[in-house]
Design a protein around this motif. Sequence first.
Motif, PDB file in Angstrom:
ATOM      1  N   SER A 105      -8.204   6.115  15.652  1.00 54.40           N
ATOM      2  CA  SER A 105      -9.161   5.207  14.996  1.00 54.40           C
ATOM      3  C   SER A 105     -10.577   5.509  15.462  1.00 54.40           C
ATOM      4  CB  SER A 105      -8.863   3.748  15.326  1.00 54.40           C
ATOM      5  OG  SER A 105      -7.583   3.400  14.880  1.00 54.40           O
ATOM      6  N   LYS A 111     -16.053   6.497  11.903  1.00 59.97           N
ATOM      7  CA  LYS A 111     -15.749   5.999  13.248  1.00 59.97           C
ATOM      8  C   LYS A 111     -15.487   4.495  13.254  1.00 59.97           C
ATOM      9  CE  LYS A 111     -16.577   9.972  15.415  1.00 59.97           C
ATOM     10  NZ  LYS A 111     -15.967  10.698  14.294  1.00 59.97           N
ATOM     11  N   TYR A 112     -14.459   4.108  13.995  1.00 61.14           N
ATOM     12  CA  TYR A 112     -14.033   2.720  14.078  1.00 61.14           C
ATOM     13  C   TYR A 112     -14.114   2.381  15.552  1.00 61.14           C
ATOM     14  CZ  TYR A 112     -10.881  -1.218  12.885  1.00 61.14           C
ATOM     15  OH  TYR A 112     -10.317  -2.438  12.660  1.00 61.14           O
ATOM     16  N   ASN A 113     -15.166   1.638  15.972  1.00 56.28           N
ATOM     17  CA  ASN A 113     -15.312   1.460  17.413  1.00 56.28           C
ATOM     18  C   ASN A 113     -14.374   0.406  17.973  1.00 56.28           C
ATOM     19  OD1 ASN A 113     -16.563  -1.135  17.674  1.00 56.28           O
ATOM     20  ND2 ASN A 113     -18.447  -0.224  16.876  1.00 56.28           N
ATOM     21  N   ALA A 116     -14.944  -3.323  17.125  1.00 53.29           N
ATOM     22  CA  ALA A 116     -14.555  -3.689  15.763  1.00 53.29           C
ATOM     23  C   ALA A 116     -13.030  -3.764  15.667  1.00 53.29           C
ATOM     24  CB  ALA A 116     -15.108  -2.677  14.769  1.00 53.29           C
ATOM     25  N   LEU A 117     -12.362  -2.798  16.294  1.00 54.58           N
ATOM     26  CA  LEU A 117     -10.900  -2.777  16.296  1.00 54.58           C
ATOM     27  C   LEU A 117     -10.359  -4.044  16.968  1.00 54.58           C
ATOM     28  CD1 LEU A 117      -8.348  -1.002  15.714  1.00 54.58           C
ATOM     29  CD2 LEU A 117      -8.642   0.004  17.960  1.00 54.58           C
ATOM     30  N   ASP A 120     -11.015  -7.178  14.714  1.00 53.49           N
ATOM     31  CA  ASP A 120     -10.116  -7.216  13.562  1.00 53.49           C
ATOM     32  C   ASP A 120      -8.691  -7.573  13.980  1.00 53.49           C
ATOM     33  OD1 ASP A 120     -12.276  -6.584  12.057  1.00 53.49           O
ATOM     34  OD2 ASP A 120     -11.749  -4.477  11.753  1.00 53.49           O
TER      35      ASP A 120
END
Lengths: 296, 139
Positions: A105, A111-113, A116-117, A120
């Motif tokens: 991820s 990019k999914y920092n 944020a992960l 969520d």
Amino acid sequence: MELAEFERDNAGSCRLGSPVPELCRAGPCCLGIDEAGRGPVLGPMVYGVCYCPLAKQEELGALKMADSKTLTEAEREQLFGTLDGARDFVGWALHILSPNLISTSMQQRAKYNLNALSHDTAIGLIQHVLDAGVQVAEVFVDTVGPAEKYQEKLKRHFPELEVTVRPKADSLFPIVSAASICAKVARDRAVKNWTFPEDLGDVRMEYGSGYPNDPKTKEWLAQCLDPVFGYPQFVRFSWSTAQTILESKAVPVRCEDDPAQKGTRSVLSFFARKESSKRQPHRFFHERKLETVTGL
Amino acid sequence: MSESSSPIRLDLSSLREAPQDVLHLLPCEVEHNGSAPVARYFTPAIRQGSQEKSVSFRGRSLKGQEVIVPQGYVGLVLKEDQRPCTEEEERTVRLKSTFGTLTVWNLERAPSADDGLLLALSWPGIAEAIHAPVSRKEQ
């Protein structure tokens, strides 16, 4: 706590939880959220929620939950046993994010920092508990990143809930302490019983806590490094600890979408005569990457 | 990649006995020329989903599809044991193994019919069609 479902595919993610106590469907509840395993370079990150009726908060207090970080592993296991014994009014749910999911991820094209992960995942868990019929009224969260922004984000998602995001919430609110114990117990068990799909040969499985400054973790990272593949999926490739070792000890790898390392083109190069005066093959062949081979 | 004029000898004498190889085509450039523990680190981590295969390499998510070598063709893995010392020297390439399928991997999304390699493999069929003699009836 049964981790079998996660262990069946420890490259993905998995949600699990206790049965919902009937009391939690009948009256307003408070819900605490915490995470375990955010810092380590090894193993999964676990999100935990714990909930109980507002009317039962005194009973919850009597269970003497405490911030999981101040407890030993044995004490956490014992307190998890206590929570399990209070199953008629306390429920919990967990979301386990595998190290492979974290690596891929954080390193994906868009990019999914980690913040944020995390956010969520927490939102997903609250929704999961609401969907199970729990009458959540108040939410207490240990912060990830700036508390105010996180609180706003949660309130936007759940306008009907009273949300409190606070640093150190795990030592301030018993319901968050309970959530932190569930999460930490799951993380410890998952790390301890990790089954490697890879065959690591003679590498000894003494990887310590997984924190980058743990000497056992460091030694293990040095031992199981393969120059081509790097590490097994148990390692978070997106952590700087892992990246630093890979950069110095493993062979360089460039992926298709990596930015080209070339410097800026000289302005003159745009005016230069094209080198090849040979006839270019038709677009049909170019698109199919087909070329006539004339040498090796 | 010089366009040398010296002949290249392709030694196919062992074609029948050559072992079959398992091939993976990665969307990455790995600066390594030699063996790698594919069977220990890579193959066991491959997951077969309902639509596609998935795995990760160096923490990047890969989605893959098995591709079959066109009918009537065989995939060859060739190896040059000795690099020539001069430009003029004849070069010999030895057959190392053969393959009938390979797994093509893409970053994050499964290979589709638009991918170069899959398009390339349609060429034998097209080539056959355009080179086949045309019978009177079809004219």
